[in-house]
Design a protein around this motif. Structure first.
Motif, PDB file in Angstrom:
ATOM      1  N   ASP A 191       0.831  -1.200   0.000  1.00 53.92           N
ATOM      2  CA  ASP A 191       0.000   0.000   0.000  1.00 53.92           C
ATOM      3  C   ASP A 191       0.877   1.266   0.000  1.00 53.92           C
ATOM      4  O   ASP A 191       1.904   1.307   0.682  1.00 53.92           O
ATOM      5  CB  ASP A 191      -0.871  -0.043   1.266  1.00 53.92           C
TER       6      ASP A 191
ATOM      7  N   ASP B  68       0.468   4.180   1.343  1.00 51.93           N
ATOM      8  CA  ASP B  68       0.625   4.790   2.671  1.00 51.93           C
ATOM      9  C   ASP B  68       1.516   3.961   3.585  1.00 51.93           C
ATOM     10  O   ASP B  68       2.045   4.465   4.581  1.00 51.93           O
ATOM     11  CB  ASP B  68      -0.737   4.961   3.353  1.00 51.93           C
TER      12      ASP B  68
ATOM     13  N   ASP C   1       7.407   9.629  12.513  1.00 50.17           N
ATOM     14  CA  ASP C   1       5.971   9.903  12.639  1.00 50.17           C
ATOM     15  C   ASP C   1       5.864  11.196  13.446  1.00 50.17           C
ATOM     16  O   ASP C   1       6.264  11.250  14.610  1.00 50.17           O
ATOM     17  CB  ASP C   1       5.303   8.729  13.381  1.00 50.17           C
TER      18      ASP C   1
ATOM     19  N   ASN D  61       6.280  12.550   4.035  1.00 52.15           N
ATOM     20  CA  ASN D  61       5.888  11.216   3.603  1.00 52.15           C
ATOM     21  C   ASN D  61       4.649  10.795   4.366  1.00 52.15           C
ATOM     22  O   ASN D  61       4.552  11.052   5.564  1.00 52.15           O
ATOM     23  CB  ASN D  61       7.029  10.248   3.962  1.00 52.15           C
ATOM     24  N   ARG D  62       3.719  10.168   3.660  1.00 52.98           N
ATOM     25  CA  ARG D  62       2.570   9.632   4.393  1.00 52.98           C
ATOM     26  C   ARG D  62       3.002   8.412   5.191  1.00 52.98           C
ATOM     27  O   ARG D  62       3.929   7.709   4.822  1.00 52.98           O
ATOM     28  CB  ARG D  62       1.447   9.282   3.419  1.00 52.98           C
TER      29      ARG D  62
ATOM     30  N   PRO E 255       1.540   4.961   7.776  1.00 52.07           N
ATOM     31  CA  PRO E 255       0.364   4.103   7.895  1.00 52.07           C
ATOM     32  C   PRO E 255      -0.738   4.783   8.717  1.00 52.07           C
ATOM     33  O   PRO E 255      -0.466   5.351   9.780  1.00 52.07           O
ATOM     34  CB  PRO E 255       0.903   2.856   8.607  1.00 52.07           C
TER      35      PRO E 255
ATOM     36  N   ASP F 220      -2.332   7.434   7.976  1.00 52.34           N
ATOM     37  CA  ASP F 220      -2.225   8.900   7.898  1.00 52.34           C
ATOM     38  C   ASP F 220      -3.598   9.532   7.657  1.00 52.34           C
ATOM     39  O   ASP F 220      -4.359   9.082   6.807  1.00 52.34           O
ATOM     40  CB  ASP F 220      -1.283   9.274   6.740  1.00 52.34           C
ATOM     41  N   THR F 221      -3.889  10.605   8.423  1.00 55.23           N
ATOM     42  CA  THR F 221      -5.168  11.285   8.233  1.00 55.23           C
ATOM     43  C   THR F 221      -5.000  12.533   7.352  1.00 55.23           C
ATOM     44  O   THR F 221      -5.968  13.194   7.002  1.00 55.23           O
ATOM     45  CB  THR F 221      -5.759  11.722   9.586  1.00 55.23           C
TER      46      THR F 221
ATOM     47  N   PRO G  93      -1.786  13.694   0.857  1.00 51.07           N
ATOM     48  CA  PRO G  93      -0.382  13.498   0.464  1.00 51.07           C
ATOM     49  C   PRO G  93       0.458  14.773   0.445  1.00 51.07           C
ATOM     50  O   PRO G  93       1.644  14.731   0.765  1.00 51.07           O
ATOM     51  CB  PRO G  93      -0.479  12.907  -0.955  1.00 51.07           C
TER      52      PRO G  93
ATOM     53  N   ALA H  82       0.724  15.317   4.662  1.00 53.24           N
ATOM     54  CA  ALA H  82       1.346  14.114   5.247  1.00 53.24           C
ATOM     55  C   ALA H  82       1.739  14.299   6.720  1.00 53.24           C
ATOM     56  O   ALA H  82       1.910  15.416   7.202  1.00 53.24           O
ATOM     57  CB  ALA H  82       2.553  13.665   4.436  1.00 53.24           C
TER      58      ALA H  82
END
Ligand code: DSN
Length: 478
Positions: free
Chosen positions: A159, A161, A369, A394-395, A397, A399-400, A403, A406
């Motif tokens: 994926d 993300d 993160d 970078n996005r 996992p 991520d709300t 892009p 991010a």
């Protein structure tokens, strides 16, 4: 004295006031500097004389690359000789097809160049097949997917993300629109969820499984992917774009004999030009989905004529040159430094309170993160860039943020290592990043204020570091 003698000592041609009036016979070899060097020297002279605006922008780029701290994962510095080959007269050659089987005349030198690049790619990656024509790894991936899949066929990729690439089935890519693209993700610790890969494969029977990532800091277990692929009768494609240098240096397990097909870009970690490669090892004689055509024949046709027309001969010359440098022992030393530096950067950032995904790294990449730090990826990227430090949003996992905003930040150690920085400098880099990010005030997702005193101190520190570690790669690889 010929013009070439003058070039050899670096002099401007005397007595010429008329821009572009010099008629040089660029095929002359008399001075010993060679026609290619004379061609580039003349080109550079004309560029400076006739198009100073463009020339100045090109000078600016060199200055920027020297003066900023590029802590990005998606690039490496190409040796000056690589860029010289990329700017060669081969750029004037338009020929379709492959060496000794062209659809146009005029490929005498290029045939030799392409064969050299193929042989070097095979040597560097211990492969039995190489195609050096893809214009990028995205093109290589499209060639592979369009050779192995029919419209609507199912394939499985990481994926976006979770660290995958657009061409691994993202909805925004043709790969996500033309085929039935399914995604696997990461486990709770941020590692590839191999159980999910197996589960999805058993349920959906994909024809291709892609093992590879754009933002994944851990070792990829190709054998595990291969056993899932074998269980469901899928082809395994390994995209090593980001870690090709580590694979070449033996610092990451090689997929060449494990996957059916391997693809890579040549600029991310190989210090090469814009471009891609398709490689194969043991599976070169395996047949494709029609049960008859060998994968090697499928790949040759998959690149040309299926997905590309004429190759870029100058870029292929540059690939040949870059691969020669990758084969040198110095490259192995560089690769060791790249991994040591990324580990050190990750450890320092963790000590300084950052949330480093997976708790560290096995390759050149470190992912942060930022969601717990009241920061967005774009603000972190821009505030660092305002201090002449490059790292990209970078996005991550779950991520709300969209892009362009991010919630993550991706660092890479390729370029700082090429400049000769080591683990002590990674502490300095981590300190700088921490000091900048902790002095950012977020106004909204994309707007911020950075304490001016912190910015000024950070710029001074970057200048110091850059002057201690100049971009010698243009001359000496390390
Ligand atoms: N694939 C993109 C990245 O990793 O950032 C750029 O080539």
């Amino acid at each position: 004295m010929s013009h070439f003698d003058e070039y050899a000592v670096g002099n401007e041609i005397q007595g010429v006031s008329d821009i572009g009036s010099v008629k040089t016979d660029l095929s002359q070899q008399g001075s010993g500097i060679g026609a290619h060097a004379a061609f580039l020297a003349e080109g550079n002279r004309l560029l400076r004389c006739q198009d100073p605006v463009l020339a100045e922008l090109l000078d600016q780029e060199i200055a920027d690359q020297c003066d900023r701290l590029a802590m990005v994962a998606h690039a490496s510095l190409a040796h000056a000789s690589v860029l010289s080959a990329a700017g060669s007269a081969l750029g004037n050659v338009t020929v379709e097809g492959y060496a000794k089987s062209r659809y146009h005349p005029g490929s005498r030198a290029f045939d030799g160049v392409e064969e050299l690049a193929v042989e070097r790619a095979k040597t560097v990656f211990k492969a039995s097949y190489a195609n050096v024509q893809p214009h990028s790894c995205s093109s290589a991936n499209l060639s592979v997917l369009f050779s192995l899949l029919s419209p609507g066929d199912t394939f499985l990729g990481l994926d976006l993300d979770a660290g995958g690439h657009l061409t691994h089935g993202a909805p925004a890519s043709v790969t996500g629109r033309h085929f039935q693209a399914l995604s696997y993700g990461l486990d709770a610790q941020g590692f590839i969820d191999y159980d999910q890969v197996a589960k999805l494969a058993r349920k959906h029977r994909p024809k291709v499984i892609i093992a590879g990532a754009s933002a994944y800091p851990r070792t990829i277990d190709y054998s595990r992917f291969r056993s899932v692929a074998d269980e469901v009768g899928a082809y395994l494609l390994a995209d090593i774009s980001h870690i090709a240098g580590l694979v070449a240096a033996g610092l990451h397990p090689s997929p060449i004999d494990v996957a059916h097909i391997t693809t890579t870009s040549t600029y991310k970690q190989l210090g090469g030009p814009r471009g891609g490669l398709i490689l194969m090892g043991r599976e070169r004689d395996t047949v494709g989905p029609d049960g008859r055509t060998k994968l090697t024949a499928l790949m040759q046709k998959g690149v040309f004529p299926r997905s590309q027309g004429t190759p870029n001969p100058a870029a292929i010359a540059a690939k040949a040159r870059a691969l020669a440098l990758v084969a040198r022992p110095e490259f192995k030393k560089l690769a060791v430094l790249i991994v040591d530096n990324a580990r050190s950067l990750a450890a320092n950032l963790i000590t300084m309170g950052h949330n480093v995904l997976t708790g560290g790294t096995d390759n050149h990449m470190v992912l942060l993160d930022l969601s717990g730090q009241n920061l967005t990826g774009v603000v972190a990227e821009q505030s660092l860039e305002s201090c002449r430090i490059l790292a990209n949003r970078n996005r991550i996992p779950g991520d709300t943020k969209p892009p362009l905003v991010a919630s993550g930040l991706r660092f890479g150690s390729n370029i700082v290592s090429q400049r000769g920085m080591g683990t002590p400098e990674m502490k300095v880099c981590a300190d700088l990043v921490t000091s900048i990010l902790s002095n950012v005030t977020l106004l909204d997702d994309t707007k911020y204020v950075l304490n001016p005193a912190v910015r000024s101190a950070a710029r001074d520190a970057v200048e110091d570091l850059c002057s201690q570690y100049p971009v010698d790669v243009y001359r000496t690889l390390l």
